[in-house]
Structures are given as structure tokens and as C-alpha cells.
Design a protein around this motif. Structure first.
Motif, PDB file in Angstrom:
ATOM      1  N   LEU A 230       0.817  -1.211   0.000  1.00 18.18           N
ATOM      2  CA  LEU A 230       0.000   0.000   0.000  1.00 18.18           C
ATOM      3  C   LEU A 230       0.852   1.262   0.000  1.00 18.18           C
ATOM      4  O   LEU A 230       0.323   2.369  -0.087  1.00 18.18           O
ATOM      5  N   THR A 231       2.151   1.107   0.097  1.00 18.28           N
ATOM      6  CA  THR A 231       3.064   2.234   0.284  1.00 18.28           C
ATOM      7  C   THR A 231       2.792   3.412  -0.648  1.00 18.28           C
ATOM      8  O   THR A 231       2.760   4.556  -0.186  1.00 18.28           O
ATOM      9  N   PRO A 232       2.565   3.215  -1.949  1.00 18.73           N
ATOM     10  CA  PRO A 232       2.365   4.375  -2.828  1.00 18.73           C
ATOM     11  C   PRO A 232       1.111   5.193  -2.491  1.00 18.73           C
ATOM     12  O   PRO A 232       0.988   6.339  -2.909  1.00 18.73           O
ATOM     13  N   TYR A 233       0.183   4.616  -1.751  1.00 24.99           N
ATOM     14  CA  TYR A 233      -1.096   5.264  -1.459  1.00 24.99           C
ATOM     15  C   TYR A 233      -1.194   5.801  -0.035  1.00 24.99           C
ATOM     16  O   TYR A 233      -2.197   6.388   0.341  1.00 24.99           O
ATOM     17  N   VAL A 234      -0.150   5.560   0.772  1.00 25.16           N
ATOM     18  CA  VAL A 234      -0.183   5.893   2.199  1.00 25.16           C
ATOM     19  C   VAL A 234       0.372   7.295   2.451  1.00 25.16           C
ATOM     20  O   VAL A 234       1.390   7.680   1.884  1.00 25.16           O
ATOM     21  N   SER A 235      -0.312   8.028   3.326  1.00 32.32           N
ATOM     22  CA  SER A 235       0.208   9.298   3.832  1.00 32.32           C
ATOM     23  C   SER A 235      -0.078   9.347   5.329  1.00 32.32           C
ATOM     24  O   SER A 235      -0.845   8.558   5.856  1.00 32.32           O
ATOM     25  N   ASP A 236       0.549  10.269   6.004  1.00 29.74           N
ATOM     26  CA  ASP A 236       0.344  10.470   7.450  1.00 29.74           C
ATOM     27  C   ASP A 236       0.574   9.189   8.261  1.00 29.74           C
ATOM     28  O   ASP A 236      -0.166   8.905   9.202  1.00 29.74           O
ATOM     29  N   LEU A 237       1.591   8.422   7.903  1.00 28.76           N
ATOM     30  CA  LEU A 237       1.895   7.171   8.598  1.00 28.76           C
ATOM     31  C   LEU A 237       2.423   7.457   9.999  1.00 28.76           C
ATOM     32  O   LEU A 237       3.303   8.297  10.189  1.00 28.76           O
ATOM     33  N   SER A 238       1.876   6.749  10.963  1.00 32.47           N
ATOM     34  CA  SER A 238       2.323   6.856  12.352  1.00 32.47           C
ATOM     35  C   SER A 238       2.211   5.480  12.983  1.00 32.47           C
ATOM     36  O   SER A 238       1.236   4.760  12.756  1.00 32.47           O
TER      37      SER A 238
ATOM     38  N   PHE B 126       4.244  -4.424  19.097  1.00 35.78           N
ATOM     39  CA  PHE B 126       3.805  -3.310  18.272  1.00 35.78           C
ATOM     40  C   PHE B 126       2.592  -2.670  18.918  1.00 35.78           C
ATOM     41  O   PHE B 126       1.704  -3.354  19.419  1.00 35.78           O
ATOM     42  N   GLY B 127       2.565  -1.350  18.883  1.00 37.17           N
ATOM     43  CA  GLY B 127       1.403  -0.598  19.338  1.00 37.17           C
ATOM     44  C   GLY B 127       0.520  -0.305  18.141  1.00 37.17           C
ATOM     45  O   GLY B 127       0.450  -1.090  17.192  1.00 37.17           O
ATOM     46  N   SER B 128      -0.074   0.839  18.125  1.00 35.27           N
ATOM     47  CA  SER B 128      -0.994   1.194  17.045  1.00 35.27           C
ATOM     48  C   SER B 128      -0.258   1.632  15.784  1.00 35.27           C
ATOM     49  O   SER B 128       0.872   2.101  15.824  1.00 35.27           O
ATOM     50  N   VAL B 129      -0.921   1.447  14.651  1.00 34.65           N
ATOM     51  CA  VAL B 129      -0.472   1.950  13.359  1.00 34.65           C
ATOM     52  C   VAL B 129      -1.636   2.741  12.788  1.00 34.65           C
ATOM     53  O   VAL B 129      -2.762   2.238  12.732  1.00 34.65           O
ATOM     54  N   THR B 130      -1.382   3.974  12.388  1.00 34.73           N
ATOM     55  CA  THR B 130      -2.420   4.778  11.745  1.00 34.73           C
ATOM     56  C   THR B 130      -1.858   5.373  10.463  1.00 34.73           C
ATOM     57  O   THR B 130      -0.663   5.649  10.364  1.00 34.73           O
ATOM     58  N   PHE B 131      -2.738   5.539   9.482  1.00 30.79           N
ATOM     59  CA  PHE B 131      -2.336   6.166   8.219  1.00 30.79           C
ATOM     60  C   PHE B 131      -3.579   6.559   7.458  1.00 30.79           C
ATOM     61  O   PHE B 131      -4.689   6.110   7.749  1.00 30.79           O
ATOM     62  N   SER B 132      -3.389   7.422   6.483  1.00 31.44           N
ATOM     63  CA  SER B 132      -4.451   7.811   5.567  1.00 31.44           C
ATOM     64  C   SER B 132      -4.150   7.205   4.208  1.00 31.44           C
ATOM     65  O   SER B 132      -2.997   6.985   3.864  1.00 31.44           O
ATOM     66  N   LEU B 133      -5.206   6.942   3.446  1.00 33.05           N
ATOM     67  CA  LEU B 133      -5.052   6.419   2.089  1.00 33.05           C
ATOM     68  C   LEU B 133      -5.515   7.467   1.101  1.00 33.05           C
ATOM     69  O   LEU B 133      -6.518   8.151   1.333  1.00 33.05           O
ATOM     70  N   GLU B 134      -4.784   7.581  -0.003  1.00 32.66           N
ATOM     71  CA  GLU B 134      -5.199   8.477  -1.061  1.00 32.66           C
ATOM     72  C   GLU B 134      -6.466   7.930  -1.716  1.00 32.66           C
ATOM     73  O   GLU B 134      -6.772   6.751  -1.617  1.00 32.66           O
ATOM     74  N   ARG B 135      -7.171   8.762  -2.398  1.00 37.12           N
ATOM     75  CA  ARG B 135      -8.460   8.391  -2.998  1.00 37.12           C
ATOM     76  C   ARG B 135      -8.385   7.239  -3.997  1.00 37.12           C
ATOM     77  O   ARG B 135      -9.377   6.590  -4.257  1.00 37.12           O
ATOM     78  N   ALA B 136      -7.218   6.982  -4.539  1.00 37.43           N
ATOM     79  CA  ALA B 136      -7.087   5.921  -5.551  1.00 37.43           C
ATOM     80  C   ALA B 136      -7.376   4.534  -4.988  1.00 37.43           C
ATOM     81  O   ALA B 136      -7.583   3.592  -5.720  1.00 37.43           O
ATOM     82  N   VAL B 137      -7.420   4.412  -3.654  1.00 42.74           N
ATOM     83  CA  VAL B 137      -7.650   3.123  -3.007  1.00 42.74           C
ATOM     84  C   VAL B 137      -8.963   3.206  -2.241  1.00 42.74           C
ATOM     85  O   VAL B 137      -9.179   4.115  -1.453  1.00 42.74           O
ATOM     86  N   ASP B 138      -9.851   2.264  -2.463  1.00 38.14           N
ATOM     87  CA  ASP B 138     -11.114   2.219  -1.741  1.00 38.14           C
ATOM     88  C   ASP B 138     -10.984   1.224  -0.593  1.00 38.14           C
ATOM     89  O   ASP B 138     -11.025   0.015  -0.807  1.00 38.14           O
ATOM     90  N   ALA B 139     -10.807   1.724   0.613  1.00 39.86           N
ATOM     91  CA  ALA B 139     -10.573   0.873   1.786  1.00 39.86           C
ATOM     92  C   ALA B 139     -11.753  -0.039   2.081  1.00 39.86           C
ATOM     93  O   ALA B 139     -11.605  -1.038   2.778  1.00 39.86           O
ATOM     94  N   ARG B 140     -12.921   0.247   1.550  1.00 41.95           N
ATOM     95  CA  ARG B 140     -14.079  -0.623   1.787  1.00 41.95           C
ATOM     96  C   ARG B 140     -13.888  -1.982   1.127  1.00 41.95           C
ATOM     97  O   ARG B 140     -14.590  -2.940   1.465  1.00 41.95           O
ATOM     98  N   ASN B 141     -12.933  -2.087   0.217  1.00 40.29           N
ATOM     99  CA  ASN B 141     -12.661  -3.365  -0.449  1.00 40.29           C
ATOM    100  C   ASN B 141     -11.722  -4.262   0.350  1.00 40.29           C
ATOM    101  O   ASN B 141     -11.460  -5.384  -0.054  1.00 40.29           O
ATOM    102  N   PHE B 142     -11.203  -3.784   1.467  1.00 39.43           N
ATOM    103  CA  PHE B 142     -10.296  -4.587   2.287  1.00 39.43           C
ATOM    104  C   PHE B 142     -11.095  -5.531   3.174  1.00 39.43           C
ATOM    105  O   PHE B 142     -12.183  -5.207   3.635  1.00 39.43           O
ATOM    106  N   ALA B 143     -10.540  -6.705   3.412  1.00 33.44           N
ATOM    107  CA  ALA B 143     -11.177  -7.681   4.292  1.00 33.44           C
ATOM    108  C   ALA B 143     -11.196  -7.149   5.731  1.00 33.44           C
ATOM    109  O   ALA B 143     -10.262  -6.459   6.153  1.00 33.44           O
ATOM    110  N   ASP B 144     -12.254  -7.468   6.461  1.00 37.64           N
ATOM    111  CA  ASP B 144     -12.318  -7.087   7.875  1.00 37.64           C
ATOM    112  C   ASP B 144     -11.125  -7.670   8.620  1.00 37.64           C
ATOM    113  O   ASP B 144     -10.786  -8.840   8.435  1.00 37.64           O
ATOM    114  N   TYR B 145     -10.505  -6.862   9.424  1.00 38.70           N
ATOM    115  CA  TYR B 145      -9.381  -7.270  10.277  1.00 38.70           C
ATOM    116  C   TYR B 145      -8.192  -7.818   9.493  1.00 38.70           C
ATOM    117  O   TYR B 145      -7.468  -8.672   9.974  1.00 38.70           O
TER     118      TYR B 145
END
Length: 76
Positions: free
Chosen positions: A18-26, A35-54
Motif C-alpha cells: 500500500l506504500t504508494p497510497y499511504v500518507s500520514d503514517l504513524s 507493536f502498538g498502534s499503526v495509523t495512516f491515511s489512504l489516497e483516494r485511488a484506493v477504496d478501503a471498503r474493499n479490504f477484508a475485515d481485520y
């Protein structure tokens, strides 16, 4: 930061970068050795609703290949 880390998603159907679509990685680590939490934003080119739950998210150091963060997708 984008060039220093790579982000991968692993789902039942396989894994992909997902690296090319990731911003604001923390991410953070917890002591002892986890590992603790991982947060990031995805650019519009990727529809996160298509990802499997969990689906599993992994963050790697681009230089060493070492995993530096990870967890399960909770809020696609």
C-alpha cells in the motif's frame, strides 16, 4: 517518511503493498517487544471498503526489511 517505510496489507486472498497510497503514517512500539498502534491515511485511488475485515497491516523499514509496526485493520 514515505521512502523510509513500506506498508503491506495481508488478506485471505494474498498480500499487496500500500506504500504508494499511504500518507500520514504513524506507528509505535510497546515495551516489552511488541507493536502498538499503526495509523495512516489512504489516497483516494484506493477504496478501503474493499479490504477484508481485520486484515493484517505490516510496516517495514525500507532499508533493512525489518518489521517495525503492525496490527489488524479496524476502521477501513
Amino acid at each position: 517518511m514515505r521512502d523510509q517505510f513500506e506498508v503491506r496489507i495481508t488478506e485471505p486472498t494474498g498480500s499487496r503493498m500500500l506504500t504508494p497510497y499511504v500518507s500520514d503514517l504513524s506507528f509505535r512500539s510497546v515495551d516489552p517487544g511488541g507493536f502498538g498502534s499503526v495509523t495512516f491515511s489512504l489516497e483516494r485511488a484506493v477504496d478501503a471498503r474493499n479490504f477484508a475485515d481485520y486484515a493484517e497491516i505490516s510496516v517495514f523499514d525500507s532499508q533493512t526489511g525489518e518489521q517495525v509496526g503492525g496490527g489488524r485493520l479496524q476502521n477501513p
